[in-house]
Design a protein around this motif. Structure first.
Motif, PDB file in Angstrom:
ATOM      1  N   ARG A   1       0.799  -1.228   0.000  1.00 54.45           N
ATOM      2  CA  ARG A   1       0.000   0.000   0.000  1.00 54.45           C
ATOM      3  C   ARG A   1       0.836   1.285   0.000  1.00 54.45           C
ATOM      4  N   ASP A   2       1.780   1.395   0.921  1.00 65.22           N
ATOM      5  CA  ASP A   2       2.526   2.647   1.033  1.00 65.22           C
ATOM      6  C   ASP A   2       3.356   2.954  -0.218  1.00 65.22           C
ATOM      7  N   PHE A   3       3.845   1.896  -0.844  1.00 68.24           N
ATOM      8  CA  PHE A   3       4.575   2.075  -2.095  1.00 68.24           C
ATOM      9  C   PHE A   3       3.668   2.724  -3.147  1.00 68.24           C
ATOM     10  N   HIS A   4       2.458   2.217  -3.240  1.00 70.27           N
ATOM     11  CA  HIS A   4       1.514   2.769  -4.232  1.00 70.27           C
ATOM     12  C   HIS A   4       1.176   4.223  -3.915  1.00 70.27           C
ATOM     13  N   LEU A   5       1.028   4.520  -2.621  1.00 71.49           N
ATOM     14  CA  LEU A   5       0.750   5.908  -2.219  1.00 71.49           C
ATOM     15  C   LEU A   5       1.842   6.835  -2.722  1.00 71.49           C
ATOM     16  N   ARG A   6       3.089   6.382  -2.556  1.00 71.94           N
ATOM     17  CA  ARG A   6       4.208   7.243  -2.970  1.00 71.94           C
ATOM     18  C   ARG A   6       4.277   7.388  -4.473  1.00 71.94           C
ATOM     19  N   VAL A   7       3.904   6.326  -5.200  1.00 70.32           N
ATOM     20  CA  VAL A   7       3.886   6.459  -6.664  1.00 70.32           C
ATOM     21  C   VAL A   7       2.852   7.521  -7.055  1.00 70.32           C
ATOM     22  N   MET A   8       1.685   7.495  -6.399  1.00 76.07           N
ATOM     23  CA  MET A   8       0.626   8.464  -6.743  1.00 76.07           C
ATOM     24  C   MET A   8       1.071   9.895  -6.423  1.00 76.07           C
ATOM     25  N   GLU A   9       2.042  10.036  -5.497  1.00 79.75           N
ATOM     26  CA  GLU A   9       2.535  11.375  -5.135  1.00 79.75           C
ATOM     27  C   GLU A   9       3.712  11.804  -6.011  1.00 79.75           C
ATOM     28  N   ASP A  10       4.254  10.880  -6.790  1.00 79.26           N
ATOM     29  CA  ASP A  10       5.478  11.137  -7.550  1.00 79.26           C
ATOM     30  C   ASP A  10       5.215  12.062  -8.754  1.00 79.26           C
ATOM     31  N   ASP A  11       6.050  13.105  -8.890  1.00 83.05           N
ATOM     32  CA  ASP A  11       5.863  14.087  -9.967  1.00 83.05           C
ATOM     33  C   ASP A  11       5.900  13.451 -11.351  1.00 83.05           C
ATOM     34  N   GLU A  12       6.898  12.581 -11.577  1.00 84.33           N
ATOM     35  CA  GLU A  12       7.038  11.981 -12.909  1.00 84.33           C
ATOM     36  C   GLU A  12       5.842  11.092 -13.222  1.00 84.33           C
ATOM     37  N   PHE A  13       5.408  10.302 -12.234  1.00 83.32           N
ATOM     38  CA  PHE A  13       4.231   9.463 -12.479  1.00 83.32           C
ATOM     39  C   PHE A  13       3.022  10.331 -12.781  1.00 83.32           C
ATOM     40  N   ARG A  14       2.878  11.409 -12.022  1.00 83.34           N
ATOM     41  CA  ARG A  14       1.711  12.282 -12.216  1.00 83.34           C
ATOM     42  C   ARG A  14       1.717  12.923 -13.604  1.00 83.34           C
TER      43      ARG A  14
END
Ligand code: ADP
Length: 517
Positions: A434-447
Motif C-alpha cells: 500500500r505505502d509504495f503505491h501511495l508514494r507512486v501516486m505522489e510522484d511528480d514523474e508518475f503524475r
C-alpha cells in the motif's frame, strides 16, 4: 444468413451452459463467480486444504475440495478438476489467469471431456504458447516484432554472434517464459555465458523447458497492450489499450487505461495489428497482445496472453464492457455486438496490485493472518479482493491479495482518487504494498505520465525509502496531544480526575477525529 444456418457453423465446443466450474482461487475466482451470478448461471468453486475458508468457496453456489495446499497438488491438477466438473454437473470451466489458464493440454482435455472451455481453443493457445512460435507467426501476419531470433539458441557462442549483429544490450528470454522469469539482460560479450546458464536454469525450473532465445534490449519503451475479444462467428474486435509500464523485475505493478502515450490514430493502428495477430492464431474469446512502444511511436509485438489478464478491470471501467461476462457469452456462442467498435475510451482508470510484500524491505513476501481490513469505498472505487479479516496469507500462492481500481473523468482526477482510496485502505497483520503505491501516486514523474518500463527500477529508492507513513504521523500527533494533556493535568490541583470528569481529554478527541476508536 438465417439464424438456423448461423447456428450450424458454430464449433461443437461453443454452446449454452448453465453451470460453470471456476478453476482458480482468490480475487479472480470471486470475479468470475460474480459474473456468473449476474448472468443467472450457477457457479462451482474448487479449493485446496489452505483455502477451505476462503471467500471464493463461500460465495460460489457449490464448492469441491480438490487437494492439498501446494498448487501442484490441487489447482494445477487439471484431470481432477475436470472430474469434479463432471461430478457436479458443471458444463463449462473458467480457468481465470495463471494456473491452468494457458495450458494447451487443459483446454484440449476440457473439450475432449465434452465440456466448454471458457477461453481460446487449444490450437490458438499452441500458436501463441511459446514466445518463439508467436514471433514466427507474427512474421507471417506482418506484425512487427522486437529484433532478435525466432528460434532457441544453441549455445553462448551463437548468442554472442547474434548480439554483435543487433548490438548490446540484448535480452535473453525463455521461449516458454511468463511472469518475467527466465529473462536476463546482457550488456557485454563476456557476460553471455553465465547469463545464458542462469536463464536456462530458471526456465527449466519454472517451465520445464530450457529453450532460450535473444531479443534486442530496448531502452526507454512503454509496455502498451491491446485487449481483443473474438467470437465464434469470425468477428474479432480491439477494446483499446492498457499502459503497464510501471514494472519491477519485468512484472507489472500499476496499470492504467488509456495510455498517456497513445493517440486515437495509434490506438487504431495498434488495435488493427492485435486483431490481425489474433486472427492469424485462430483466436476466440478474450486475449491480449502485448507490445513495446518506443519514443518515436513505433511498436513491437512481444507476446499474446491467451487468457483474461489481471489488469482487465481498467479496460472494463473505460469501455463499460464487462469482459468476464463477455468471455462467458462468447463461449456460449453469442456474437459480439456491432457497437463494440470503433471504441473511444471514456475517462481514465488506474489499478494498483495490492500484494503481501514489504516494499521497505526489498518487497520481501510477508505472511500472517489478516487481523483487520478496511476496504476503500466511495465514488469511482472498485475493490477486486480475495481476502477478508481472518484470512491466512501464506507462501503457497501468488502474493497478490487484491486489486484496487479507480475511475476518474481524466488522468489527474484518477490519480488523486487512487491516492484517496489508498489512504482509506488498512490491512493489519501482514505487510502490504500500500505505502509504495501511495508514494507512486505522489510522484511528480508518475503524475506527469512520464513513465516507461525502466522507470520504476530507477525511481525505486525514492519510492520505498522508509519514512513515517501517514499513519505514523497521525499516531505521533495523538501522542503529542496525550503528553500535553498529561502536563496540563499535572498542573491542575486535583490532577487527572477533574479532566476525566469534566470533558473528553484532548488525546481522545484527537483520536476520535482521526477515526480511531
Ligand atoms: P513475460 O511473459 O515473462 O511477462 P514478456 O515478454 O511479456 O515476458 O516481457 C515482460 C516485460 O519485460 C515487458 O513488459 C518489458 O517490460 C520487458 N521486456 C520484454 N522484452 C523486452 C525487450 N526486448 N527490451 C526491453 N524490455 C523488454
Amino acid at each position: 444468413m438465417s439464424a438456423a444456418s448461423k447456428k450450424a457453423v458454430l464449433p461443437a465446443d461453443v454452446r449454452p451452459f448453465t453451470k460453470v466450474l471456476v478453476a482458480n482461487r482468490g480475487e479472480i475466482a470471486l470475479r468470475v463467480i460474480r459474473a456468473c451470478r449476474e448472468m443467472g448461471l450457477r457457479s462451482v468453486a474448487v479449493y485446496s486444504d489452505a483455502d477451505a475458508r476462503a471467500p471464493h468457496v463461500r460465495e460460489a453456489d457449490e464448492a469441491v475440495h480438490i487437494g492439498a495446499a501446494p498448487a501442484t497438488e490441487s489447482y494445477l491438477l487439471g484431470d481432477r478438476i475436470i472430474d469434479a466438473a463432471k461430478r457436479v454437473g458443471a458444463e463449462a470451466i473458467h480457468p481465470g489467469y495463471g494456473f491452468l489458464s494457458e495450458r494447451e493440454w487443459f483446454s484440449r482435455a476440457v473439450r475432449d471431456a465434452g465440456l466448454v472451455f471458457i477461453g481460446p481453443p487449444p490450437e490458438a493457445i499452441a500458436a501463441m504458447g511459446s514466445k518463439t512460435a508467436a514471433r514466427q507467426l507474427a512474421g507471417k501476419a506482418r506484425v512487427p516484432i522486437v529484433p532478435g531470433t525466432t528460434e532457441g539458441l544453441a549455445d553462448a557462442a551463437e548468442a554472442r554472434t547474434i548480439a554483435e549483429r543487433f548490438g548490446y544490450p540484448v535480452l535473453l528470454k525463455a521461449a516458454a517464459g511468463g511472469g518475467g522469469k527466465g529473462m536476463r539482460v546482457v550488456h557485454k560479450p563476456e557476460d553471455m555465458e553465465s547469463a545464458l546458464d542462469t536463464a536456462r536454469r530458471e526456465a527449466k525450473n519454472a517451465f520445464g523447458d530450457d529453450s532460450v532465445y535473444v531479443e534486442k534490449y530496448i531502452v526507454g519503451p512503454r509496455h502498451v497492450e491491446i485487449q481483443v475479444l473474438a467470437d465464434a462467428h469470425g468477428r474479432c474486435v480491439s477494446l483499446g489499450e492498457r499502459e503497464c509500464s510501471v514494472q519491477r523485475r519485468h512484472q507489472k505493478m500499476i496499470e492504467e487505461a488509456p495510455s498517456p502515450a497513445v493517440s486515437p490514430e495509434l490506438r487504431r493502428e495498434m488495435g488493427d495489428t492485435a486483431v490481425r495477430m489474433a486472427a492469424a492464431a485462430g483466436y476466440r474469446n478474450a486475449g491480449t497482445c502485448e507490445f513495446l512502444l518506443d519514443r518515436d511511436g513505433k511498436f513491437y509485438f512481444l507476446e499474446m496472453n491467451t487468457r483474461l489478464q489481471v489488469e482487465h478491470p481498467v479496460t472494463e471501467l473505460v469501455t463499460g464492457i464487462d469482459l468476464v461476462q463477455w468471455q462467458l457469452r462468447v463461449a456460449m456462442g453469442e456474437p459480439i455486438p456491432e457497437s463494440f467498435e470503433p471504441l473511444t475510451p471514456r475517462g481514465w482508470a488506474i489499478e494498483c496490485r495490492i500484494t503481501s510484500e514489504d516494499p521497505n524491505n526489498g518487497f520481501l513476501p510477508s505472511t500472517g493472518r489478516v487481523s483487520f481490513l478496511r476496504v476503500p469505498a466511495g465514488p469511482g472505487v472498485r475493490w477486486d479482493g480475495g481476502i477478508e479479516i481472518g484470512s491466512e496469507v501464506g507462501l503457497f500462492y501468488d502474493p497478490m491479495l487484491a486489486k484496487l481500481i479507480v475511475w476518474g473523468p481524466d488522468r489527474n482526477s484518477a490519480v488523486d482518487r487512487m491516492h484517496r482510496a489508498l489512504l482509506e485502505l488498512t490491512v493489519d497483520g501482514i505487510e502490504t504494498s500500500r505505502d509504495f503505491h501511495l508514494r507512486v501516486m505522489e510522484d511528480d514523474e508518475f503524475r506527469r505520465g512520464a513513465i516507461e518500463i525502466q522507470w520504476l527500477e530507477r525511481r525505486l529508492a525514492s519510492l520505498t525509502t522508509p519514512r513515517p507513513p501517514a499513519d505514523v504521523a497521525r499516531v505521533a500527533a495523538i501522542a503529542g496531544a496525550l503528553l500535553a494533556e498529561r502536563d496540563r493535568s499535572a498542573r491542575r490541583p486535583n490532577g487527572g480526575v477533574a479532566a476525566r470528569n469534566a470533558e473528553e481529554p484532548a488525546w481522545l478527541r484527537a483520536a476520535r477525529s482521526e477515526g480511531i476508536r
